[in-house]
Design a protein around this motif. Structure first.
Motif, PDB file in Angstrom:
ATOM      1  N   LEU A 182       0.808  -1.219   0.000  1.00  0.00           N
ATOM      2  CA  LEU A 182       0.000   0.000   0.000  1.00  0.00           C
ATOM      3  C   LEU A 182       0.846   1.276   0.000  1.00  0.00           C
ATOM      4  O   LEU A 182       0.457   2.268  -0.592  1.00  0.00           O
ATOM      5  CB  LEU A 182      -0.966   0.006   1.185  1.00  0.00           C
ATOM      6  N   SER A 183       2.022   1.233   0.608  1.00  0.00           N
ATOM      7  CA  SER A 183       2.868   2.434   0.645  1.00  0.00           C
ATOM      8  C   SER A 183       3.427   2.784  -0.730  1.00  0.00           C
ATOM      9  O   SER A 183       3.908   3.896  -0.945  1.00  0.00           O
ATOM     10  CB  SER A 183       4.021   2.244   1.637  1.00  0.00           C
ATOM     11  N   GLU A 184       3.355   1.852  -1.690  1.00  0.00           N
ATOM     12  CA  GLU A 184       3.883   2.091  -3.036  1.00  0.00           C
ATOM     13  C   GLU A 184       2.796   2.515  -4.033  1.00  0.00           C
ATOM     14  O   GLU A 184       3.105   2.810  -5.178  1.00  0.00           O
ATOM     15  CB  GLU A 184       4.566   0.812  -3.561  1.00  0.00           C
ATOM     16  N   ILE A 185       1.536   2.531  -3.608  1.00  0.00           N
ATOM     17  CA  ILE A 185       0.426   2.873  -4.500  1.00  0.00           C
ATOM     18  C   ILE A 185       0.182   4.371  -4.450  1.00  0.00           C
ATOM     19  O   ILE A 185       0.289   4.993  -3.392  1.00  0.00           O
ATOM     20  CB  ILE A 185      -0.849   2.096  -4.089  1.00  0.00           C
ATOM     21  N   ALA A 186      -0.153   4.946  -5.606  1.00  0.00           N
ATOM     22  CA  ALA A 186      -0.447   6.382  -5.672  1.00  0.00           C
ATOM     23  C   ALA A 186      -1.727   6.592  -6.480  1.00  0.00           C
ATOM     24  O   ALA A 186      -2.110   5.747  -7.294  1.00  0.00           O
ATOM     25  CB  ALA A 186       0.712   7.139  -6.318  1.00  0.00           C
ATOM     26  N   ILE A 187      -2.375   7.728  -6.240  1.00  0.00           N
ATOM     27  CA  ILE A 187      -3.597   8.099  -6.949  1.00  0.00           C
ATOM     28  C   ILE A 187      -3.267   9.258  -7.882  1.00  0.00           C
ATOM     29  O   ILE A 187      -2.610  10.227  -7.481  1.00  0.00           O
ATOM     30  CB  ILE A 187      -4.706   8.532  -5.954  1.00  0.00           C
ATOM     31  N   TYR A 188      -3.734   9.170  -9.131  1.00  0.00           N
ATOM     32  CA  TYR A 188      -3.485  10.221 -10.108  1.00  0.00           C
ATOM     33  C   TYR A 188      -4.315  11.464  -9.794  1.00  0.00           C
ATOM     34  O   TYR A 188      -5.505  11.372  -9.526  1.00  0.00           O
ATOM     35  CB  TYR A 188      -3.872   9.765 -11.518  1.00  0.00           C
ATOM     36  N   THR A 189      -3.667  12.624  -9.839  1.00  0.00           N
ATOM     37  CA  THR A 189      -4.380  13.896  -9.795  1.00  0.00           C
ATOM     38  C   THR A 189      -4.048  14.625 -11.091  1.00  0.00           C
ATOM     39  O   THR A 189      -3.253  14.135 -11.892  1.00  0.00           O
ATOM     40  CB  THR A 189      -3.962  14.764  -8.584  1.00  0.00           C
ATOM     41  N   LEU A 190      -4.620  15.784 -11.282  1.00  0.00           N
ATOM     42  CA  LEU A 190      -4.368  16.541 -12.503  1.00  0.00           C
ATOM     43  C   LEU A 190      -2.936  17.063 -12.565  1.00  0.00           C
ATOM     44  O   LEU A 190      -2.401  17.275 -13.648  1.00  0.00           O
ATOM     45  CB  LEU A 190      -5.364  17.688 -12.628  1.00  0.00           C
ATOM     46  N   GLU A 191      -2.287  17.256 -11.408  1.00  0.00           N
ATOM     47  CA  GLU A 191      -0.923  17.776 -11.380  1.00  0.00           C
ATOM     48  C   GLU A 191       0.130  16.698 -11.174  1.00  0.00           C
ATOM     49  O   GLU A 191       1.195  16.735 -11.770  1.00  0.00           O
ATOM     50  CB  GLU A 191      -0.751  18.806 -10.248  1.00  0.00           C
ATOM     51  N   GLU A 192      -0.132  15.745 -10.280  1.00  0.00           N
ATOM     52  CA  GLU A 192       0.883  14.774  -9.871  1.00  0.00           C
ATOM     53  C   GLU A 192       0.207  13.499  -9.370  1.00  0.00           C
ATOM     54  O   GLU A 192      -1.000  13.373  -9.429  1.00  0.00           O
ATOM     55  CB  GLU A 192       1.737  15.381  -8.754  1.00  0.00           C
ATOM     56  N   GLU A 193       1.033  12.584  -8.878  1.00  0.00           N
ATOM     57  CA  GLU A 193       0.509  11.385  -8.231  1.00  0.00           C
ATOM     58  C   GLU A 193       0.631  11.586  -6.726  1.00  0.00           C
ATOM     59  O   GLU A 193       1.679  11.974  -6.234  1.00  0.00           O
ATOM     60  CB  GLU A 193       1.301  10.155  -8.660  1.00  0.00           C
ATOM     61  N   ILE A 194      -0.452  11.307  -5.997  1.00  0.00           N
ATOM     62  CA  ILE A 194      -0.473  11.463  -4.536  1.00  0.00           C
ATOM     63  C   ILE A 194      -0.378  10.072  -3.920  1.00  0.00           C
ATOM     64  O   ILE A 194      -1.168   9.186  -4.273  1.00  0.00           O
ATOM     65  CB  ILE A 194      -1.782  12.144  -4.078  1.00  0.00           C
ATOM     66  N   PRO A 195       0.568   9.846  -2.997  1.00  0.00           N
ATOM     67  CA  PRO A 195       0.658   8.536  -2.340  1.00  0.00           C
ATOM     68  C   PRO A 195      -0.657   8.164  -1.643  1.00  0.00           C
ATOM     69  O   PRO A 195      -1.350   9.032  -1.103  1.00  0.00           O
ATOM     70  CB  PRO A 195       1.784   8.716  -1.319  1.00  0.00           C
ATOM     71  N   LEU A 196      -0.984   6.885  -1.663  1.00  0.00           N
ATOM     72  CA  LEU A 196      -2.227   6.402  -1.072  1.00  0.00           C
ATOM     73  C   LEU A 196      -2.322   6.777   0.409  1.00  0.00           C
ATOM     74  O   LEU A 196      -3.398   7.101   0.901  1.00  0.00           O
ATOM     75  CB  LEU A 196      -2.332   4.887  -1.252  1.00  0.00           C
ATOM     76  N   GLY A 197      -1.195   6.772   1.112  1.00  0.00           N
ATOM     77  CA  GLY A 197      -1.190   7.148   2.530  1.00  0.00           C
ATOM     78  C   GLY A 197      -1.715   8.558   2.751  1.00  0.00           C
ATOM     79  O   GLY A 197      -2.436   8.819   3.711  1.00  0.00           O
ATOM     80  N   GLU A 198      -1.361   9.471   1.845  1.00  0.00           N
ATOM     81  CA  GLU A 198      -1.845  10.851   1.967  1.00  0.00           C
ATOM     82  C   GLU A 198      -3.349  10.930   1.705  1.00  0.00           C
ATOM     83  O   GLU A 198      -4.056  11.710   2.343  1.00  0.00           O
ATOM     84  CB  GLU A 198      -1.094  11.764   1.005  1.00  0.00           C
ATOM     85  N   VAL A 199      -3.837  10.120   0.764  1.00  0.00           N
ATOM     86  CA  VAL A 199      -5.280  10.076   0.488  1.00  0.00           C
ATOM     87  C   VAL A 199      -6.014   9.536   1.720  1.00  0.00           C
ATOM     88  O   VAL A 199      -7.025  10.094   2.138  1.00  0.00           O
ATOM     89  CB  VAL A 199      -5.583   9.217  -0.762  1.00  0.00           C
ATOM     90  N   PHE A 200      -5.476   8.460   2.319  1.00  0.00           N
ATOM     91  CA  PHE A 200      -6.071   7.920   3.542  1.00  0.00           C
ATOM     92  C   PHE A 200      -6.072   8.970   4.649  1.00  0.00           C
ATOM     93  O   PHE A 200      -7.026   9.071   5.418  1.00  0.00           O
ATOM     94  CB  PHE A 200      -5.306   6.682   4.028  1.00  0.00           C
ATOM     95  N   GLN A 201      -5.000   9.760   4.745  1.00  0.00           N
ATOM     96  CA  GLN A 201      -4.908  10.799   5.768  1.00  0.00           C
ATOM     97  C   GLN A 201      -6.001  11.853   5.561  1.00  0.00           C
ATOM     98  O   GLN A 201      -6.617  12.311   6.511  1.00  0.00           O
ATOM     99  CB  GLN A 201      -3.515  11.449   5.742  1.00  0.00           C
ATOM    100  N   LYS A 202      -6.256  12.211   4.306  1.00  0.00           N
ATOM    101  CA  LYS A 202      -7.311  13.191   3.988  1.00  0.00           C
ATOM    102  C   LYS A 202      -8.685  12.638   4.382  1.00  0.00           C
ATOM    103  O   LYS A 202      -9.527  13.364   4.897  1.00  0.00           O
ATOM    104  CB  LYS A 202      -7.279  13.547   2.503  1.00  0.00           C
ATOM    105  N   ILE A 203      -8.900  11.330   4.139  1.00  0.00           N
ATOM    106  CA  ILE A 203     -10.165  10.692   4.535  1.00  0.00           C
ATOM    107  C   ILE A 203     -10.273  10.691   6.060  1.00  0.00           C
ATOM    108  O   ILE A 203     -11.332  11.005   6.616  1.00  0.00           O
ATOM    109  CB  ILE A 203     -10.269   9.258   3.975  1.00  0.00           C
ATOM    110  N   LEU A 204      -9.174  10.381   6.735  1.00  0.00           N
ATOM    111  CA  LEU A 204      -9.158  10.348   8.203  1.00  0.00           C
ATOM    112  C   LEU A 204      -9.547  11.709   8.778  1.00  0.00           C
ATOM    113  O   LEU A 204     -10.366  11.798   9.698  1.00  0.00           O
ATOM    114  CB  LEU A 204      -7.759   9.954   8.698  1.00  0.00           C
ATOM    115  N   VAL A 205      -9.003  12.786   8.203  1.00  0.00           N
ATOM    116  CA  VAL A 205      -9.329  14.137   8.664  1.00  0.00           C
ATOM    117  C   VAL A 205     -10.797  14.456   8.369  1.00  0.00           C
ATOM    118  O   VAL A 205     -11.518  14.971   9.222  1.00  0.00           O
ATOM    119  CB  VAL A 205      -8.387  15.174   8.003  1.00  0.00           C
ATOM    120  N   LYS A 206     -11.256  14.131   7.153  1.00  0.00           N
ATOM    121  CA  LYS A 206     -12.643  14.405   6.761  1.00  0.00           C
ATOM    122  C   LYS A 206     -13.627  13.683   7.679  1.00  0.00           C
ATOM    123  O   LYS A 206     -14.651  14.230   8.070  1.00  0.00           O
ATOM    124  CB  LYS A 206     -12.883  13.987   5.302  1.00  0.00           C
TER     125      LYS A 206
END
Length: 139
Positions: free
Chosen positions: A48-72
């Motif tokens: 999971l630490s090696e997976i990233a999600i595509y955005t319009l500018e860059e790829e965001i690591p999955l951990g950062e996406v999970f962190q955003k969900i955790l905050v939300k």
């Protein structure tokens, strides 16, 4: 426990915790039912630490996406389930990551992210980004 020891194994449901490596593969424990399995080195495995999600500018690591969900969600489970309809999942993901690339992030990917987040949250795994990553984000 961090995402470096959490695996997704092709053809198997849920997530797995890497316990040890063997000569021909490794031993992992399911986060769903705690059963241990031996996986060959030829299996399709993603850390999971090696997976990233595509955005319009860059790829965001999955951990950062999970962190955003955790905050939300204020540390709780997601307000949508991974089996909800496509439009509802996309709306939720847009709230979490407004600039995700809709052409390269499919509804099936969003379902996996939501399902994986909920599995990790149920197992008390909420350390999605390391302290050094958080410090560099704030700068």
């Amino acid at each position: 426990m961090s995402l470096e020891k959490i695996l997704s194994i092709g053809g198997r449901p849920g997530l797995y915790h890497l316990l040890t490596q063997t000569r021909s593969g490794f031993v992992a424990e399911s986060l769903l039912d705690k059963k241990r399995i031996t996986i060959s080195a030829h299996s399709n495995v993603s850390v999971l630490s090696e997976i990233a999600i595509y955005t319009l500018e860059e790829e965001i690591p999955l951990g950062e996406v999970f962190q955003k969900i955790l905050v939300k969600e204020k540390g709780g489970k997601t307000s949508v389930g991974h089996k909800d309809e496509k439009l509802k999942l996309e709306e939720y993901f847009f709230e979490v990551l407004p600039n995700y690339d809709e052409d390269r992030v499919y509804p099936s990917d969003i379902k996996k992210v939501i399902q994986w987040y909920n599995i990790l949250q149920e197992n008390g795994i909420t350390e999605f980004v390391s302290e050094t990553e958080e410090a560099s984000e704030e700068e």
